[in-house]
Design a protein around this motif. Structure first.
Motif, PDB file in Angstrom:
ATOM      1  N   UNK A 173      70.714  19.853  70.614  1.00 46.26           N
ATOM      2  CA  UNK A 173      71.967  19.159  70.904  1.00 46.26           C
ATOM      3  C   UNK A 173      71.967  18.548  72.301  1.00 46.26           C
ATOM      4  N   UNK A 174      71.421  19.253  73.270  1.00 41.31           N
ATOM      5  CA  UNK A 174      71.319  18.709  74.629  1.00 41.31           C
ATOM      6  C   UNK A 174      70.423  17.476  74.643  1.00 41.31           C
ATOM      7  N   UNK A 175      69.325  17.540  73.896  1.00 38.63           N
ATOM      8  CA  UNK A 175      68.411  16.400  73.835  1.00 38.63           C
ATOM      9  C   UNK A 175      69.101  15.185  73.238  1.00 38.63           C
ATOM     10  N   UNK A 176      69.924  15.399  72.239  1.00 39.33           N
ATOM     11  CA  UNK A 176      70.614  14.273  71.596  1.00 39.33           C
ATOM     12  C   UNK A 176      71.530  13.546  72.583  1.00 39.33           C
ATOM     13  N   UNK A 177      72.190  14.301  73.450  1.00 43.63           N
ATOM     14  CA  UNK A 177      73.062  13.690  74.457  1.00 43.63           C
ATOM     15  C   UNK A 177      72.244  12.822  75.414  1.00 43.63           C
ATOM     16  N   UNK A 178      71.085  13.311  75.847  1.00 43.27           N
ATOM     17  CA  UNK A 178      70.245  12.541  76.761  1.00 43.27           C
ATOM     18  C   UNK A 178      69.673  11.301  76.092  1.00 43.27           C
ATOM     19  N   UNK A 180      81.478  23.318  87.030  1.00 44.86           N
ATOM     20  CA  UNK A 180      82.114  23.109  85.734  1.00 44.86           C
ATOM     21  C   UNK A 180      81.188  22.603  84.658  1.00 44.86           C
ATOM     22  N   UNK A 181      79.891  22.526  84.913  1.00 47.55           N
ATOM     23  CA  UNK A 181      78.932  22.057  83.927  1.00 47.55           C
ATOM     24  C   UNK A 181      77.637  22.830  84.102  1.00 47.55           C
ATOM     25  N   UNK A 182      76.839  22.870  83.050  1.00 60.11           N
ATOM     26  CA  UNK A 182      75.541  23.553  83.141  1.00 60.11           C
ATOM     27  C   UNK A 182      74.421  22.523  83.016  1.00 60.11           C
ATOM     28  N   UNK A 183      73.234  22.853  83.481  1.00 58.89           N
ATOM     29  CA  UNK A 183      72.094  21.937  83.324  1.00 58.89           C
ATOM     30  C   UNK A 183      71.738  21.767  81.848  1.00 58.89           C
ATOM     31  N   UNK A 184      71.048  20.677  81.547  1.00 63.63           N
ATOM     32  CA  UNK A 184      70.576  20.434  80.187  1.00 63.63           C
ATOM     33  C   UNK A 184      69.375  21.339  79.896  1.00 63.63           C
ATOM     34  N   UNK A 185      69.424  22.043  78.782  1.00 63.72           N
ATOM     35  CA  UNK A 185      68.334  22.939  78.408  1.00 63.72           C
ATOM     36  C   UNK A 185      67.284  22.241  77.577  1.00 63.72           C
ATOM     37  N   UNK A 186      66.838  21.096  78.036  1.00 60.71           N
ATOM     38  CA  UNK A 186      65.854  20.332  77.287  1.00 60.71           C
ATOM     39  C   UNK A 186      64.989  19.516  78.247  1.00 60.71           C
ATOM     40  N   UNK A 187      63.804  19.185  77.801  1.00 63.33           N
ATOM     41  CA  UNK A 187      62.914  18.285  78.545  1.00 63.33           C
ATOM     42  C   UNK A 187      62.490  17.170  77.607  1.00 63.33           C
ATOM     43  N   UNK A 188      62.215  16.010  78.171  1.00 59.54           N
ATOM     44  CA  UNK A 188      61.804  14.846  77.383  1.00 59.54           C
ATOM     45  C   UNK A 188      60.421  14.386  77.816  1.00 59.54           C
ATOM     46  N   UNK A 189      59.639  13.946  76.850  1.00 59.46           N
ATOM     47  CA  UNK A 189      58.445  13.163  77.121  1.00 59.46           C
ATOM     48  C   UNK A 189      58.762  11.741  76.710  1.00 59.46           C
ATOM     49  N   UNK A 207      57.444  12.810  82.057  1.00 55.01           N
ATOM     50  CA  UNK A 207      58.081  14.064  81.655  1.00 55.01           C
ATOM     51  C   UNK A 207      59.308  14.291  82.522  1.00 55.01           C
ATOM     52  N   UNK A 208      60.437  14.630  81.907  1.00 52.95           N
ATOM     53  CA  UNK A 208      61.640  14.958  82.658  1.00 52.95           C
ATOM     54  C   UNK A 208      61.824  16.468  82.695  1.00 52.95           C
ATOM     55  N   UNK A 209      62.606  16.912  83.669  1.00 51.77           N
ATOM     56  CA  UNK A 209      62.845  18.340  83.895  1.00 51.77           C
ATOM     57  C   UNK A 209      64.350  18.570  83.952  1.00 51.77           C
ATOM     58  N   UNK A 210      64.850  19.757  83.563  1.00 58.04           N
ATOM     59  CA  UNK A 210      66.296  20.013  83.652  1.00 58.04           C
ATOM     60  C   UNK A 210      66.884  19.838  85.039  1.00 58.04           C
ATOM     61  N   UNK A 211      66.058  19.911  86.087  1.00 53.75           N
ATOM     62  CA  UNK A 211      66.560  19.715  87.447  1.00 53.75           C
ATOM     63  C   UNK A 211      66.826  18.250  87.761  1.00 53.75           C
ATOM     64  N   UNK A 212      66.300  17.338  86.924  1.00 51.08           N
ATOM     65  CA  UNK A 212      66.421  15.919  87.199  1.00 51.08           C
ATOM     66  C   UNK A 212      65.158  15.332  87.800  1.00 51.08           C
ATOM     67  N   UNK A 213      64.093  16.118  87.887  1.00 52.90           N
ATOM     68  CA  UNK A 213      62.820  15.615  88.398  1.00 52.90           C
ATOM     69  C   UNK A 213      62.059  14.900  87.290  1.00 52.90           C
TER      70      UNK A 213
END
Length: 236
Positions: A83-88, A128-137, A150-156
C-alpha cells in the motif's frame, strides 16, 4: 529494546543521542521483509526482475503486481509494504505528468527519482506521519541514457549498475559482486538476474512467479510476456 531507546522510537522526528531515527530504521526492516526485487543494467537498457511468489494456491499470481509503469520510458519495481508503494507510484506518475504538461517533454529519470525522494523525506521530518515502509527500484531512459536508481525510506537515492532489495538482497548482491560485467547483452543480463533471484529464493523459478520489466533506449517501458520470461528461464 534497550530502555534508553524507548524515548526516541515513538516519533519519526526525534533523534536519539547517537544520531539515529528509529522509525526510519524500522521502515528499512519492513523493506527487508518484502519480496526479492532485482535491477540490472545491460548494454542499452535496464531490466527489473521481481519474485511475485504467492503464499496460497488460491491466489491469482497476476493480482500481485510488483512492477509499475510511471511514464512512457520509466517504470519501477517495489519491495516492502504494498500500500505504501502504491502511494509513491501515484505520486511519481503525477510528477511525470505535471512535468510533461508544463514543459512539453518527458521528465528525466534522475529528476523524477529526486522528486519521489523529496516526498518521502517529508515524512521523516514532520510530526503526525510515519516513513514509507517501502523501497523502489526505478528504471528508465532519457537523453542521458539508461538509469537504475534505488530509493530508501529516509528519502535517499543511489544509482546502481545492478542491485537488489527485499529479503534476498544479501544473496543477490553477493552474486552480482562476483559476476556482473559492464556491457552485457540483454540475454546475459536476464540470465544473471534470474540466477541471482534463484539464489535468493532458493527455489526453482517458473514464468508464473517471475515478473520482468524492461526499459531500453529508444523504446517504451514494457513487461515481458510469459513466453519471454520462460525463454530467459530456459537459458539458466
Amino acid at each position: 529494546m534497550q530502555p534508553g531507546q524507548m524515548a526516541y522510537d515513538r516519533g519519526s522526528t526525534v533523534f536519539s543521542p547517537d544520531g539515529r531515527l528509529f522509525q526510519v530504521e524500522y521502515a528499512r526492516e519492513a523493506v527487508k521483509k518484502g519480496s526479492t526485487t532485482i535491477g540490472i543494467k545491460y548494454d542499452g537498457g535496464v531490466m527489473l526482475i521481481v519474485d511475485r511468489r504467492v503464499s496460497s494456491k488460491l491466489l491469482e499470481p497476476k493480482s500481485t503486481e510488483k512492477i509499475h509503469d510511471i511514464d512512457d520510458y520509466i517504470g519501477c519495481a517495489t519491495s516492502g509494504l504494498v500500500a505504501d508503494a502504491r502511494v509513491l507510484v501515484e505520486e511519481a506518475r503525477k510528477q511525470a505528468q505535471t512535468h510533461r504538461v508544463n514543459f512539453g517533454e518527458n521528465i528525466g529519470v534522475e529528476m523524477l527519482v529526486k522528486k519521489i525522494c523529496d516526498y518521502e523525506q517529508n515524512f521523516t521530518q514532520y510530526g503526525g506521519a510515519r516513513p514509507f515502509g517501502t523501497a523502489l527500484l526505478v528504471a528508465g531512459t532519457d537523453d542521458l541514457g539508461a538509469h537504475l536508481f534505488e530509493t530508501d525510506p529516509s528519502g535517499a537515492l543511489v544509482a546502481y549498475k545492478a542491485t537488489g532489495i527485499g529479503n534476498g538482497r544479501p544473496a543477490v548482491m553477493d552474486l552480482f559482486e562476483k559476476e556482473f560485467k559492464d556491457g552485457m547483452s540483454f540475454e546475459e543480463a536476464g540470465t544473471l538476474g534470474l540466477k541471482a533471484l534463484s539464489a535468493a529464493v532458493e527455489e526453482k523459478l517458473n514464468a508464473d512467479t517471475v515478473e520482468i520489466g524492461v526499459a531500453e533506449i529508444g523504446k517504451k517501458f514494457r513487461r515481458l510476456s510469459v513466453d519471454g520470461v520462460s525463454d530467459l528461464i530456459g537459458k539458466l
